[in-house]
Design an enzyme around this catalytic site. Structure first.
Site, PDB file in Angstrom:
ATOM      1  N   CYS A 133       0.832  -1.214   0.000  1.00  0.00           N
ATOM      2  CA  CYS A 133       0.000   0.000   0.000  1.00  0.00           C
ATOM      3  C   CYS A 133       0.862   1.257   0.000  1.00  0.00           C
ATOM      4  O   CYS A 133       1.391   1.643   1.049  1.00  0.00           O
ATOM      5  CB  CYS A 133      -0.911  -0.037   1.236  1.00  0.00           C
ATOM      6  SG  CYS A 133      -1.885   1.450   1.442  1.00  0.00           S
ATOM      7  N   CYS A 136      -0.425   4.164   2.200  1.00  0.00           N
ATOM      8  CA  CYS A 136      -0.196   3.992   3.650  1.00  0.00           C
ATOM      9  C   CYS A 136       1.276   4.198   3.989  1.00  0.00           C
ATOM     10  O   CYS A 136       1.602   4.847   4.974  1.00  0.00           O
ATOM     11  CB  CYS A 136      -0.572   2.586   4.117  1.00  0.00           C
ATOM     12  SG  CYS A 136      -2.055   1.906   3.398  1.00  0.00           S
ATOM     13  N   ASP A 137       2.173   3.601   3.213  1.00  0.00           N
ATOM     14  CA  ASP A 137       3.578   3.500   3.636  1.00  0.00           C
ATOM     15  C   ASP A 137       4.557   4.307   2.791  1.00  0.00           C
ATOM     16  O   ASP A 137       5.756   4.348   3.114  1.00  0.00           O
ATOM     17  CB  ASP A 137       4.006   2.014   3.611  1.00  0.00           C
ATOM     18  CG  ASP A 137       3.178   1.182   4.576  1.00  0.00           C
ATOM     19  OD1 ASP A 137       2.775   1.735   5.621  1.00  0.00           O
ATOM     20  OD2 ASP A 137       2.913   0.007   4.295  1.00  0.00           O
TER      21      ASP A 137
END
Ligand SMILES: Cc1cc2nc3c(=O)[nH]c(=O)nc-3n(C[C@H](O)[C@H](O)[C@H](O)COP(=O)(O)OP(=O)(O)OC[C@H]3O[C@@H](n4cnc5c(N)ncnc54)[C@H](O)[C@@H]3O)c2cc1C
Length: 318
Positions: A133, A136-137
């Protein structure tokens, strides 16, 4: 306590089911690993959800959750459901921490999970340089060299997103051609940061505490007598895996039928499975057109269908 309804999953399908269940005053528990699912994690820009010409998936989910939180009869539990059982008319949901939760009806709204690469080191380095992701990261990899595995639209969009952070991005594609749309390929070329490597079969992701390299086999150099190609290593500090998704449906084994792609087979009108009282809404079922609006629509239909099912169940038991 026996709930009227347990909803498993907190993406658009599960949250909408929760809102409708709340409006019907059903005693409801929504179990989810997190809120938002793919919409929050993957849909950076949504331009097809009615009422919003353009909105980020994360913002849209925040609005869904705000609406859900207004429903007094709906509790939320952050957990992972591992198995569903049914005895007489009562379902038991068993979580990964071995909690047992009971309900008269269940909506499975678990969507899809990222498809694993199944390379050596993948499991070991999840969260230590391997991610599924970028939204997200992504920021963790500021000023680093990374690799994105998968040359479809998801992979190329992930690589383009990472141009905001990483200094260099390799995109590795298993096949001989990149399948991403022309526009994404053009943007990748123009970024000056993305290098595409085709015919690359990723074998291993290596590191110590954190990822430091990736090993792949170059299929172009395959020797027909040995069947293997040249093995090459890239020095990378992060790897994003973007090779598609698989329905998150294993928890329903024994109670539902599956398609060849492991989607839950549902009846067209109410998204009921073959087990009375058990419904499946959203990307995890056999229906076509997997979108936020269709997942939300199915969440609505399954909640109302569960309500009708309970009314019949209650009148039969009188
Ligand atoms: C890159 C990308 C871009 C997209 N862009 C758009 C777009 O612009 N417009 C559009 O309409 N659609 C878009 N989509 C599709 C859309 O995101 C999905 O159709 C939608 O999110 C499906 O919703 P869902 O609720 O069925 O499942 P998901 O969004 O997959 O949510 C499933 C939820 O269930 C939870 N869960 C799973 N298993 C368990 C378990 N065992 N126990 C507890 N919780 C569990 C997950 O944590 C998650 O919260 C996009 C998808 C991708 C991948």
């Amino acid at each position: 306590m026996i709930y009227d309804l347990i909803i498993i999953g907190g993406g658009p399908a599960g949250i909408t089911a929760g809102i409708y269940a709340g409006r019907q005053k059903m005693k409801t528990l929504l179990i989810t690993k997190e809120f938002g699912g793919q919409t929050a994690k993957k849909a950076t820009e949504v331009c097809n959800y009615p009422g919003f010409e353009r909105i980020s998936g994360m913002e849209l989910i925040d609005k869904f959750v705000e609406h859900l939180e207004k429903q007094e009869s709906v509790e939320v539990k952050f957990s992972e459901a591992e198995k569903i059982e049914k005895n007489n008319d009562i379902f038991t949901i068993i979580t990964t921490d071995n909690e047992k939760l009971e309900s008269k009806s269940v909506i499975i709204a678990t969507g899809v999970d990222p498809r694993p690469l199944e390379a050596v080191g993948e499991k070991e380095f999840i969260g230590k340089g391997i991610s599924y992701c970028v939204t997200c990261d992504g920021p963790i990899f500021r000023n680093k060299t990374i690799a994105v595995i998968g040359g479809g639209n998801a992979g190329m969009e992930a690589a383009l997103f990472m141009t905001n952070y990483a200094t260099k991005i390799y995109v590795l594609e298993f096949g001989p051609d990149i399948k991403a749309d022309e526009i994404n390929q053009k943007d990748a070329k123009e970024s000056g940061k993305i290098e595409i490597i085709t015919n690359a079969v990723v074998k291993e992701i290596k590191g110590e505490n954190f990822v430091n390299s990736l090993v792949y086999e170059d299929n172009v150099s395959k020797d027909p007598s040995t069947g293997s190609g040249q093995v090459k290593t890239l020095q990378v500090e992060g790897v994003f895996i973007e090779i598609g998704h698989q329905p998150a449906t294993a928890l329903a084994k024994g109670l539902v039928d599956f398609t060849k792609r492991d989607e839950i087979v549902v009846e067209n009108e109410t998204f009921a499975t073959k087990t009375p009282g058990l419904f499946a809404a959203g990307d995890n079922n056999s229906g076509p057109y997997k979108q936020i609006v269709t997942a939300a629509g199915e969440g609505c239909k399954t909640a109302l269908a569960a309500y009708d099912y309970l009314r019949k169940l209650n009148s039969n038991s009188k």
